[in-house]
Design a protein around this motif. Sequence first.
Motif, mmCIF file in Angstrom:
data_model
loop_
_atom_site.group_PDB
_atom_site.id
_atom_site.type_symbol
_atom_site.label_atom_id
_atom_site.label_comp_id
_atom_site.label_asym_id
_atom_site.label_seq_id
_atom_site.Cartn_x
_atom_site.Cartn_y
_atom_site.Cartn_z
ATOM 1 N N ALA A 1 -10.308 3.489 7.537
ATOM 2 C CA ALA A 1 -9.642 2.338 6.924
ATOM 3 C C ALA A 1 -8.164 2.310 7.312
ATOM 4 C CB ALA A 1 -9.789 2.385 5.410
ATOM 5 N N ASN B 1 -11.695 6.939 4.633
ATOM 6 C CA ASN B 1 -10.299 6.632 4.360
ATOM 7 C C ASN B 1 -9.481 6.645 5.654
ATOM 8 O OD1 ASN B 1 -8.239 5.908 2.672
ATOM 9 N ND2 ASN B 1 -7.736 8.012 2.075
ATOM 10 N N ASP C 1 -15.319 2.666 -2.689
ATOM 11 C CA ASP C 1 -15.358 2.407 -4.136
ATOM 12 C C ASP C 1 -16.637 2.960 -4.761
ATOM 13 O OD1 ASP C 1 -12.897 1.173 -4.116
ATOM 14 O OD2 ASP C 1 -13.732 -0.863 -4.021
ATOM 15 N N SER D 1 -12.697 -3.342 7.472
ATOM 16 C CA SER D 1 -12.038 -2.541 6.437
ATOM 17 C C SER D 1 -12.294 -3.105 5.041
ATOM 18 C CB SER D 1 -10.540 -2.440 6.707
ATOM 19 O OG SER D 1 -9.919 -3.696 6.579
ATOM 20 N N SER D 2 -12.248 -4.406 4.897
ATOM 21 C CA SER D 2 -12.341 -5.002 3.564
ATOM 22 C C SER D 2 -13.755 -5.180 3.053
ATOM 23 C CB SER D 2 -11.645 -6.360 3.550
ATOM 24 O OG SER D 2 -10.280 -6.192 3.789
ATOM 25 N N CYS E 1 0.837 -1.214 0.000
ATOM 26 C CA CYS E 1 0.000 0.000 0.000
ATOM 27 C C CYS E 1 0.864 1.254 0.000
ATOM 28 C CB CYS E 1 -0.921 -0.007 1.212
ATOM 29 S SG CYS E 1 -2.199 -1.250 1.114
ATOM 30 N N ILE F 1 -5.497 -4.526 -0.269
ATOM 31 C CA ILE F 1 -6.056 -4.797 1.062
ATOM 32 C C ILE F 1 -7.179 -5.826 0.979
ATOM 33 C CG2 ILE F 1 -7.403 -3.783 2.939
ATOM 34 C CD1 ILE F 1 -5.769 -1.230 2.561
ATOM 35 N N GLN F 2 -8.045 -5.680 -0.009
ATOM 36 C CA GLN F 2 -9.160 -6.619 -0.132
ATOM 37 C C GLN F 2 -8.690 -8.026 -0.484
ATOM 38 O OE1 GLN F 2 -11.771 -4.440 -2.840
ATOM 39 N NE2 GLN F 2 -13.287 -4.347 -1.203
ATOM 40 N N ILE G 1 -14.138 -0.279 2.438
ATOM 41 C CA ILE G 1 -13.570 -0.171 1.087
ATOM 42 C C ILE G 1 -14.645 -0.269 0.000
ATOM 43 C CG2 ILE G 1 -11.990 -1.266 -0.549
ATOM 44 C CD1 ILE G 1 -10.077 -1.708 1.789
ATOM 45 N N GLY H 1 -4.909 5.033 -4.382
ATOM 46 C CA GLY H 1 -5.866 4.540 -3.394
ATOM 47 C C GLY H 1 -6.636 3.340 -3.891
ATOM 48 N N HIS I 1 -6.432 -0.257 -2.100
ATOM 49 C CA HIS I 1 -7.639 -0.910 -1.597
ATOM 50 C C HIS I 1 -7.834 -2.292 -2.211
ATOM 51 C CE1 HIS I 1 -9.385 3.246 -0.428
ATOM 52 N NE2 HIS I 1 -8.545 2.785 0.477
#
Length: 163
Positions: A139, A136, A110, A101-102, A34, A55-56, A106, A48, A52
């Motif tokens: 997250a 953000n 999106d 977060s995921s 990241c 992260i996902q 996020i 970003g 993301h």
Amino acid sequence: MVESTQDQYQFAYRFLRFISYLLLGGVIAQLFSCLSAYLFIGDTQAAGMVAHIVIQHLSYYILGCTFIVLSLANVLIKRGRHDLKTIRIPALMLILATSASSFLLIPRMDYLRETALLDGMPVALSPFANYFEILNGLAFILVATQIVCCGLLAWRLSKPRSS
């Protein structure tokens, strides 16, 4: 009758330690990927989006490893190894932070980003900019919580056990 002084759960402890180190490595890799997205991509919105996505995708790995650690620790606790009770709270916090977060923040970010792009502007210039910044920030706090929980989990599993 001769009693065995060797711990019968030695392999399970080694496996737990190994999985927790893999988990910590995965979270550190998530952090560096990241950071590198933000450092090497000039457009902050694109950076970003890449961060993301990373992260996902790593959240499935983190959730799987944490579930294995928590399940095996609970089995060993039921068999009388009560020194593993100290890893329950960090593991549960890690699951909650990763899931929130995921799977909550996020996807909402999106959606806000896509809505702003449909209106022809980046999300920083849209009416949702303040809401996006709050999400953000949350997250970021949850990813930092993942790092702390993973480090705590690995540290508590690496400490020598008293028999």
